[in-house]
Design a protein around this motif. Structure first.
Motif, PDB file in Angstrom:
ATOM      1  N   TYR A 116      68.524  11.929 115.035  1.00 51.10           N
ATOM      2  CA  TYR A 116      69.382  12.175 116.192  1.00 51.10           C
ATOM      3  C   TYR A 116      70.847  11.992 115.816  1.00 51.10           C
ATOM      4  O   TYR A 116      71.238  10.940 115.295  1.00 51.10           O
ATOM      5  CB  TYR A 116      69.021  11.196 117.312  1.00 51.10           C
ATOM      6  CG  TYR A 116      69.512  11.605 118.679  1.00 51.10           C
ATOM      7  CD1 TYR A 116      68.760  12.466 119.479  1.00 51.10           C
ATOM      8  CD2 TYR A 116      70.718  11.132 119.190  1.00 51.10           C
ATOM      9  CE1 TYR A 116      69.184  12.834 120.755  1.00 51.10           C
ATOM     10  CE2 TYR A 116      71.161  11.487 120.453  1.00 51.10           C
ATOM     11  CZ  TYR A 116      70.386  12.342 121.235  1.00 51.10           C
ATOM     12  OH  TYR A 116      70.818  12.703 122.485  1.00 51.10           O
ATOM     13  N   PRO A 117      71.688  13.030 116.048  1.00 53.49           N
ATOM     14  CA  PRO A 117      73.110  12.896 115.694  1.00 53.49           C
ATOM     15  C   PRO A 117      73.771  11.767 116.482  1.00 53.49           C
ATOM     16  O   PRO A 117      73.497  11.589 117.674  1.00 53.49           O
ATOM     17  CB  PRO A 117      73.697  14.254 116.066  1.00 53.49           C
ATOM     18  CG  PRO A 117      72.731  14.849 117.055  1.00 53.49           C
ATOM     19  CD  PRO A 117      71.384  14.320 116.681  1.00 53.49           C
ATOM     20  N   MET A 118      74.631  11.021 115.832  1.00 54.02           N
ATOM     21  CA  MET A 118      75.282   9.892 116.480  1.00 54.02           C
ATOM     22  C   MET A 118      76.059  10.317 117.723  1.00 54.02           C
ATOM     23  O   MET A 118      76.132   9.572 118.703  1.00 54.02           O
ATOM     24  CB  MET A 118      76.209   9.199 115.481  1.00 54.02           C
ATOM     25  CG  MET A 118      76.817   7.901 115.978  1.00 54.02           C
ATOM     26  SD  MET A 118      77.772   7.050 114.696  1.00 54.02           S
ATOM     27  CE  MET A 118      76.454   6.433 113.642  1.00 54.02           C
ATOM     28  N   ILE A 119      76.635  11.529 117.690  1.00 52.45           N
ATOM     29  CA  ILE A 119      77.407  11.997 118.841  1.00 52.45           C
ATOM     30  C   ILE A 119      76.549  12.792 119.817  1.00 52.45           C
ATOM     31  O   ILE A 119      77.052  13.336 120.798  1.00 52.45           O
ATOM     32  CB  ILE A 119      78.618  12.840 118.399  1.00 52.45           C
ATOM     33  CG1 ILE A 119      78.169  14.109 117.673  1.00 52.45           C
ATOM     34  CG2 ILE A 119      79.574  12.023 117.554  1.00 52.45           C
ATOM     35  CD1 ILE A 119      79.306  15.065 117.341  1.00 52.45           C
ATOM     36  N   GLY A 120      75.243  12.852 119.568  1.00 46.72           N
ATOM     37  CA  GLY A 120      74.356  13.609 120.436  1.00 46.72           C
ATOM     38  C   GLY A 120      74.365  15.085 120.086  1.00 46.72           C
ATOM     39  O   GLY A 120      75.176  15.548 119.281  1.00 46.72           O
ATOM     40  N   PRO A 121      73.461  15.879 120.663  1.00 51.97           N
ATOM     41  CA  PRO A 121      73.432  17.323 120.403  1.00 51.97           C
ATOM     42  C   PRO A 121      74.710  17.979 120.910  1.00 51.97           C
ATOM     43  O   PRO A 121      75.266  17.572 121.930  1.00 51.97           O
ATOM     44  CB  PRO A 121      72.201  17.808 121.169  1.00 51.97           C
ATOM     45  CG  PRO A 121      71.947  16.761 122.202  1.00 51.97           C
ATOM     46  CD  PRO A 121      72.402  15.461 121.612  1.00 51.97           C
ATOM     47  N   TYR A 122      75.159  19.014 120.189  1.00 51.76           N
ATOM     48  CA  TYR A 122      76.503  19.546 120.425  1.00 51.76           C
ATOM     49  C   TYR A 122      76.567  21.051 120.237  1.00 51.76           C
ATOM     50  O   TYR A 122      75.611  21.698 119.799  1.00 51.76           O
ATOM     51  CB  TYR A 122      77.499  18.879 119.475  1.00 51.76           C
ATOM     52  CG  TYR A 122      77.053  18.867 118.017  1.00 51.76           C
ATOM     53  CD1 TYR A 122      77.142  20.002 117.213  1.00 51.76           C
ATOM     54  CD2 TYR A 122      76.529  17.703 117.442  1.00 51.76           C
ATOM     55  CE1 TYR A 122      76.734  19.994 115.905  1.00 51.76           C
ATOM     56  CE2 TYR A 122      76.112  17.680 116.120  1.00 51.76           C
ATOM     57  CZ  TYR A 122      76.220  18.823 115.351  1.00 51.76           C
ATOM     58  OH  TYR A 122      75.795  18.813 114.041  1.00 51.76           O
ATOM     59  N   HIS A 123      77.734  21.588 120.574  1.00 55.04           N
ATOM     60  CA  HIS A 123      78.063  22.996 120.349  1.00 55.04           C
ATOM     61  C   HIS A 123      78.925  23.101 119.097  1.00 55.04           C
ATOM     62  O   HIS A 123      79.939  22.399 118.964  1.00 55.04           O
ATOM     63  CB  HIS A 123      78.819  23.540 121.563  1.00 55.04           C
ATOM     64  CG  HIS A 123      79.448  24.888 121.361  1.00 55.04           C
ATOM     65  ND1 HIS A 123      78.769  25.944 120.804  1.00 55.04           N
ATOM     66  CD2 HIS A 123      80.704  25.354 121.646  1.00 55.04           C
ATOM     67  CE1 HIS A 123      79.575  26.994 120.745  1.00 55.04           C
ATOM     68  NE2 HIS A 123      80.738  26.657 121.249  1.00 55.04           N
TER      69      HIS A 123
END
Length: 412
Positions: free
Chosen positions: A94-101
């Protein structure tokens, strides 16, 4: 007495007004200040490049209100949030900054600052071309946004061309042949990227990697593709595939496959015979395709082993004396090769890259870069605070991290 008190009050108010004006002028000057990017000082002369995926789409960014395949595959829904605040995504990590664009300016700022302070010289951007089929146009637009941010941060870049999708262009009726479609893509690269001052050059020619070849598998086809490109790029194929491009290929680059012995064999048996050879290092491999309903599993796994795999592959590259090293990858979450900070591994992978690069800065800024991202999101729409965050970004890119941290501390 009353007259003296009035005079003293007036004097104090004058001093206060003067100080306020000086602070306003100072803030104004800071707001207007421009920051030129400064390179990180490091001891390792190896050129370190990060393979980068620009294919992620968020619900907020997409025109059709969807998260995009690379977060969902066939059966995951990021709108589902667990008790810990984690969205459901098609990945083991899981990316530390959450899923993104991938086209989000704040995301790009975060990613590139992380890489810069880890000692990464540039990005190798996975690219599907110029045509509007499937999500190719979205990847192109995200790449354009990434290229603009790269210039501000002071990192180089080159393209990794995916010729595997050329048949889809022809089947969609947008090109008559796969070669003509590829020539259109090359014309775009020549006009828009190859001439950039921060586009990676090797032997005074723009670097171009190909993930294959997969569709164009004859030297004549590649000769035709490059016929209008001047100068012809320094063209690297995947390991052991350069014969498909013949004399058009300048060399090869290694990848991740099954276990680290394949990398050792490439360094020992292939690298010495290549005109241009590029090594690779990776933290592990664990795909999510079967779990996500995105197809069959690749069939093999390379365990992360708490960072030991990245340590080993970096050491192999060092011992082989590679001049150019590709890190695989920043953010392929679907295959579990990400070096991007995650909840599972924290900043450990960027710290390992930083140590390999011999970055001289002793300031630990990775958490502070994350804080900058969090503040961007928290104060979205607040122009005054965003201007201050712009200054913090400027201090980071100009290698003044202490000043950036001082301003970030104002938010505590």
């Amino acid at each position: 007495m009353k007259k003296n008190s009035t005079m003293i009050l007036a004097l104090l108010m004058g001093i206060f007004t003067l100080m306020s004006c000086e602070n306003d002028n100072k803030d104004s000057k800071l707001s207007a200040q421009t920051f030129e990017p400064v390179a990180v000082t490091k001891t390792n002369e190896t050129k370190i490049y990060m393979h980068y995926m620009a294919w992620f789409e968020s619900k907020e960014s997409s025109g059709n209100n969807t998260w995009g395949y690379h977060w969902t595959m066939a059966n995951k829904n990021p709108d589902n949030v667990n008790a810990n605040g984690k969205r459901e995504i098609a990945a083991h990590y899981y990316p530390m900054i959450g899923p993104y664009h991938s086209g989000d300016k704040n995301v790009l700022e975060n990613h590139l600052l992380m890489m810069k302070y880890a000692g990464v010289d540039g990005l190798l951007i996975d690219w599907y071309g110029t045509y509007d089929v499937n999500d190719y146009r979205m990847v192109k637009e995200n790449t354009d946004a990434l290229v603009q941010m790269l210039d501000k941060v002071g990192l180089e870049y080159a393209i990794v061309y995916e010729d595997r999708f050329l048949t889809n262009i022809v089947n969609a009726g947008l090109a008559t042949t796969t070669v003509s479609a590829a020539k259109t893509d090359m014309a775009f690269l020549q006009s828009n990227y190859f001439g950039d001052s921060n586009y990676i050059k090797i032997n005074d020619k723009p670097l171009l990697l190909n993930f294959g070849p997969i569709t164009l598998q004859t030297p004549d086809e590649w000769t035709n593709v490059f016929s209008s490109v001047n100068p012809k790029p320094t063209f690297l194929t995947l390991w052991y595939e350069s014969a498909d491009a013949g004399a058009n290929a300048s060399g090869e680059y290694s990848w991740v496959y099954q276990d680290n012995s394949h990398l050792s064999n490439f360094y020992a048996n292939s690298l010495p015979n290549l005109g241009v050879g590029m090594g690779s290092a990776y933290p592990g491999f664990r795909d999510f395709y079967a779990e996500g309903g995105g197809g069959e599993a690749i069939g093999w796994t390379i365990e992360h082993n708490n960072g030991a795999t990245l340590d080993e592959t970096l050491t192999l590259a060092k011992n082989a004396g590679v001049g150019h090293l590709q890190l695989i990858t920043w953010n392929d979450f679907g295959e579990g090769t990400m070096i991007e900070p995650t909840l599972e591994f924290g900043y450990s992978y960027v710290e390992k890259v930083k140590a390999f690069a011999g970055v001289q800065s002793t300031v630990n800024v990775f958490p502070e870069i994350s804080k900058l991202y969090d503040l961007r999101i928290e104060y979205k729409g607040n122009g005054e605070i965003q201007a201050k965050l712009d200054r913090i970004f400027g201090y980071f890119v100009s290698m003044q991290p202490q000043k950036a941290v001082e301003l970030l501390n104002d938010f505590e």
